[in-house]
Each structure stands twice: as C-alpha cells, then as structure tokens.
Design a protein around this motif. Structure first.
Motif, PDB file in Angstrom:
ATOM      1  N   GLN A   1      -3.659   6.206   6.388  1.00  0.00           N
ATOM      2  CA  GLN A   1      -5.125   6.133   6.475  1.00  0.00           C
ATOM      3  C   GLN A   1      -5.548   4.927   7.307  1.00  0.00           C
ATOM      4  O   GLN A   1      -6.495   4.999   8.083  1.00  0.00           O
ATOM      5  N   MET A   2      -4.830   3.823   7.141  1.00  0.00           N
ATOM      6  CA  MET A   2      -5.146   2.637   7.945  1.00  0.00           C
ATOM      7  C   MET A   2      -4.905   2.933   9.417  1.00  0.00           C
ATOM      8  O   MET A   2      -5.645   2.477  10.285  1.00  0.00           O
TER       9      MET A   2
ATOM     10  N   TYR B   1      -7.823   4.344  11.079  1.00  0.00           N
ATOM     11  CA  TYR B   1      -9.031   3.541  10.865  1.00  0.00           C
ATOM     12  C   TYR B   1     -10.101   3.812  11.928  1.00  0.00           C
ATOM     13  O   TYR B   1     -11.279   3.867  11.633  1.00  0.00           O
ATOM     14  N   THR B   2      -9.657   4.002  13.165  1.00  0.00           N
ATOM     15  CA  THR B   2     -10.636   4.214  14.244  1.00  0.00           C
ATOM     16  C   THR B   2     -10.954   5.696  14.439  1.00  0.00           C
ATOM     17  O   THR B   2     -11.832   6.039  15.218  1.00  0.00           O
TER      18      THR B   2
ATOM     19  N   GLU C   1      -1.857   5.568   2.159  1.00  0.00           N
ATOM     20  CA  GLU C   1      -2.841   4.547   2.533  1.00  0.00           C
ATOM     21  C   GLU C   1      -2.476   3.903   3.874  1.00  0.00           C
ATOM     22  O   GLU C   1      -3.350   3.608   4.690  1.00  0.00           O
TER      23      GLU C   1
ATOM     24  N   PRO D   1     -11.527   8.347  11.801  1.00  0.00           N
ATOM     25  CA  PRO D   1     -11.615   8.946  10.460  1.00  0.00           C
ATOM     26  C   PRO D   1     -11.908  10.451  10.484  1.00  0.00           C
ATOM     27  O   PRO D   1     -11.551  11.149   9.537  1.00  0.00           O
TER      28      PRO D   1
ATOM     29  N   MET E   1       0.850  -1.188   0.000  1.00  0.00           N
ATOM     30  CA  MET E   1       0.000   0.000   0.000  1.00  0.00           C
ATOM     31  C   MET E   1       0.891   1.245   0.000  1.00  0.00           C
ATOM     32  O   MET E   1       2.041   1.185   0.417  1.00  0.00           O
TER      33      MET E   1
ATOM     34  N   ARG F   1       2.104   6.072  11.448  1.00  0.00           N
ATOM     35  CA  ARG F   1       0.850   5.330  11.343  1.00  0.00           C
ATOM     36  C   ARG F   1       0.224   5.127  12.721  1.00  0.00           C
ATOM     37  O   ARG F   1      -0.988   5.260  12.898  1.00  0.00           O
TER      38      ARG F   1
END
Lengths: 295, 232
Positions: free
Chosen positions: B98-99, B102-103, B95, B105, B91, B145
């Motif tokens: 973005q992961m 995830y919780t 991305e 957004p 990815m 991340r």
C-alpha cells in the motif's frame, strides 16, 4: 481497601493526562527523532487559550476547548516549521537546545501576556456529578470519569488513525525508514507537520483535563506534567505509541500510590527513581524496540 | 528517457562522483557495474532524488529533475528498489505494498492483484509483518512495492545481494518479466556476469568515474571486464 481503590482510580486519571502528553513526545521522537522539550508548555498554552476564550471573551465552555485544540494544533506546526525544520540534519544536541529555548520562549510570552499570578480555570461547564459506588464508600469524581473516558476515546481514535488511514500508515513508514518512505512518494516534511499537529492537539485535551483537576494555571504550569509525561514516554519505550499510553498510566498510578502510602514529599523522588532503575535494567523501556545494528 | 550529464556529487568535501554521464533509453535494460565504493549507489540516489548533485543534471522524459524532491520524482514515474531492500519491517506485507501505491491510490486494488500474481509468496504472507520474511521474500516485496507506483523506469540497486544462488536466478528472471511488461530498467549489480547477460547496454564505474561503456555482450566479452569483474 477503599483507599487503595480510590487511589488507583485517581492514579489512572492522572495517568491519562500523562499518557495524552506522552503520546506527543513519543510520536515526535518516532518520526523526527528529536526530543521536543517545548511539548509540556503546549499544555500551558492550551490552558491559557481555554481561560481566555471562556473567562475573558465569555464564550461557552465547548468553544474554549475547541479553540485550544485548534490553536495548539496550529502552534505545534508553526513551532516545528520555524524552530526545528531549519535544523533538520543538524546534530541532535542543537535541536535539543533549541527545544529548551522554545520552552522558555513560550513560558515568557505567557508571563508577558497573563502575568505570573495564577488564574482560576473557568471550567464550570465541565462540572460533572460524582459517582458513588453503592455503599462501598468509594466516590469517583466527575472530572475523573470525564478524564478517563476522554483519554480512552482519544487513544482509540489515534490507534485507528495510525493503523487504518493512509496518513497514519505513512507516519509509521516515515518513523521506520525515512529514505524508503521518500522513495514511496511520501512527503516527509508534511508527515512531520501532521505529527506535531496531532501531538499538540492531544496536549490541548490534556490541558482541559489538567485544568479540571488542578483548577489553577500559571506560566510554568506545563513544566512538571511535561517532565512527568516525558518520563512516562521513556518508561514505556520512547517511540512506541502503546508504550506511551502504558507508561503514562504506570507513572500516574505510581505517583498517587506513593503519595497515599509513603509521602507526598517523596512522590517525585520515587517516580524519577523508578525511571532510573528502569533505564538501568531495560534501557529501551517497557515496550521499546531493540535498535538493530546495521551491518 | 533518462539522461544524466556531467554529474558531480559530494559527501561533505569528498568528491564521490566525477563528471558521470550516461543515458537510459525507453525499453532498455542498462546496468551500472563496478566494485564496492565505485559510486553506483550514489549515482542511483542522485537520480531518485535522495541525494543532490553539486553540478550536472538529471533529465527524465525531457524534464530536468536535478532539483526535484524525491517524493515528487516517484510521481513522475521513477521507482527505486534500494540496496538492502529497506522494506518497512514493522508493517505487514500488504501495508508495504500500500505504501508503494502511495502516489497511485486509484489503481491500488488492480496493482495488488498484479503483484500477487507475480509473487504468489507475498499473497500467502500478506498479513505477516515484513520483518518475519526471509531475505528472498523481502527482495520480492521490495520489487513488488516499487511496481505499485506504476513506474516507467525502475532503479534496482543490488537486487541479488545476499541471496542464495537459486534466488539470484529468480530475481533476474523477475527483472526480465518487469522489462517484458514495458518497464525500463536501470540496474546496479556486483554480479556483473548476470547483469551483463540481460543488459542492452552497460557502464563500468571506477572510483566515481565511468571508465567503460558498451553493449552488454561487448562488455561481457571484453578482456578487461573479464579480468576485473567476471573472475577470469
């Protein structure tokens, strides 16, 4: 020349059906790392759902397709929940045997309900006009145009879903690294359920296309296209979505070419022979990823 | 903030963690140090929910999370940067981030800017697939991340492993920045000297047991530690 072009078009149409089914195999393999051998039988279930809705309950054609899509989608999730989820972490052989068991279970339930005699698919609503291409003598049948168009639309939709939506990206994350995905807050079990639902929905559409081309269904209808689609998924590189699409088309074209130019009786031998050669020469398939050894 | 009590973790029949207890208070940097196989990563995985303890408890902000699933623990405010980075190699950088969100957004945009400000290198490479990044860049990505979920507590598992010395220094200065931004840090490191230097407190693990505890400075001065872990 006309024969060649006709054959290629038919091959693409058949390949579309294989590709739709192969996508289910490859997505489930990518995410749950299992071979869902019951996947082919979902096509059979989809076909009988269409049959029941239209021929037995006398609903219009579009409703038959819709009910097949919904029923197969739900069935995929239920099968995963009841049969495969309890085996998470079990050796892959156990899961494989369970999948084969589910396949026989579905076939025999269909046999109980609908009996072994084949049924005609009531797809009068999906009778599209044939297309004659100028004075070349080439005719493209309505169902071929429909099948290829539907498949292309579904493939584009799936590609957008996988690459653009949050759920699609989560699916890619889970297929790459389950633990890292969990650390992101992704619910891996839910992602697996969604994958089974999508794979089964694609299979429901495949059952519509299959019914249009072959007209008759019986409880073992899903086996052969299932195995061919599995071959396509492996050929393209199992776990790879573009690979499944490509593999489906290649196997479909190969099958039609060999029955047109060599012999219909040798078709299956040729298709599986090519698979064996592929596995020897390039075990990861056309677009398969090389598995990196972890140090 | 985080309280681990009498933790016992098994791999099958192998008893990997014996009665481990430790605590991380809000605002601290706490290190777990020890040799390979001492149980540091196992302890981390048990806190983040990737592994389950057989007995004992993990309490985070007053809630027992011993039986909470990993993806829910993230939501409660614990982020883990796993050993070996584990970025999503296929990815893109963005991305991956973005992961991480995830919780969360809703704050994605804002947090992306923050992470890019802290790691300008990631901004340059945002469209690049993570597999093409260097080891140091992947470590930055893994840390960025983890920050995307706005953690209260961050678990860093061997963040300096396999990196060139100059990058090791950079990683440690980033840890200090995260801490300055108000994130509590639990650090697992083989580079005991550097870890102890930035830690408020530390615990020493040996074959699944905690054998020593103290402030970073105390442990760094202890002759036993010097001999076993600091090469002197």
């Amino acid at each position: 020349m006309t024969l060649l072009i006709q054959t290629l078009i038919q091959g693409i149409s058949l390949g579309s059906i294989y590709a739709l089914i192969a996508l289910g195999y490859t997505m489930v393999y990518g995410i749950a790392k299992m071979l869902n051998f019951a996947h082919g039988d979902i096509i059979m279930v989809g076909a009988y759902t269409i049959y029941s809705t239209i021929a037995l309950a006398h609903f219009p054609g579009w409703l038959g397709v819709l009910s097949a899509v919904v029923f197969c989608g739900v069935l995929g999730v239920v099968i995963e929940f009841l049969a495969y989820k309890p085996l998470r972490g079990a050796p892959s052989l156990n899961v494989l045997i369970t999948a084969i068991g589910v396949s026989y279970l579905l076939q025999n339930i269909a046999l109980l309900i609908f009996e072994g005699k084949q049924k005609a698919m009531p797809l009068g609503d999906f009778d599209f006009p044939d297309l004659k291409v100028g004075n070349t003598g080439i005719t493209v049948t309505g169902e071929v145009i429909f099948t290829i168009t539907l498949t292309v639309v579904l493939m584009i939709a799936l590609t957008l879903f996988i690459n653009k939506t949050k759920m699609g990206k989560a699916m890619r994350a889970v297929s790459e690294d389950k633990d890292a995905a969990r650390l992101m807050g992704i619910n891996v079990n839910r992602t697996i359920s969604v994958t089974f639902a999508i794979g089964s929905i694609l299979a429901a559409f495949a059952s519509l296309c299959y019914g249009m081309s072959y007209a008759y269904i019986k409880p073992t209808t899903g086996s052969m296209p299932g195995i061919k689609a599995f071959t396509a998924a492996v050929f393209g590189g199992i776990g790879s979505i573009p690979g499944a699409m490509l593999g489906g088309f290649v196997i479909g074209i190969l099958e039609k070419l060999s029955s047109a130019y060599i012999s219909t009786q040798f078709t299956d031998a040729i298709v599986f022979g090519v698979l064996i050669v592929m596995l020897v020469v390039r075990p990861t398939g056309l677009l398969g990823k090389k598995i990196r050894e972890k140090v | 903030m985080l309280k681990v009590e009498n933790l016992n973790v098994y791999y099958g029949n192998i008893h990997a963690i014996h009665d481990v207890s430790f605590e991380v208070k809000e605002g601290e940097i706490v290190s777990l140090i020890g040799a390979n196989g001492a149980g540091k990563t196992t302890t981390m995985h048990t806190v983040s929910g990737l592994l389950r303890s057989r007995t004992g408890s993990v309490t985070f902000m007053g809630k027992n999370i011993s039986h909470t699933e990993a993806h829910k623990i993230v939501n409660m405010g614990i982020a883990q940067v796993p050993e070996g980075r584990h970025v999503f190699l296929q990815m893109t950088v963005e991305e991956n981030l973005q992961m991480g969100a995830y919780t969360t957004p809703k704050t994605l945009k804002e947090d992306l800017e923050k992470v890019y400000a802290l790691f300008p290198r990631l901004l340059e490479r945002r469209k690049q697939v993570a597999g093409t990044l260097s080891g140091g860049e992947q470590q930055m990505l893994a840390m960025g991340r983890a920050m995307m979920s706005r953690p209260k507590l961050i678990l860093l598992d061997e963040p300096s492993m396999g990196l060139a010395p100059i990058l090791v220094d950079q990683v440690f200065s980033i840890i200090k920045e995260l801490h300055a931004a108000g994130i509590t840090v639990l650090l697992v490191e083989q580079n005991a000297g550097k870890a102890l230097a930035i830690s408020d407190r530390a615990y020493v693990l040996e074959t699944g047991r905690i054998v020593l505890a103290g402030t970073g400075a105390e442990l760094a001065a202890s002759p036993e530690i010097k001999k076993a872990y600091l090469g002197g």
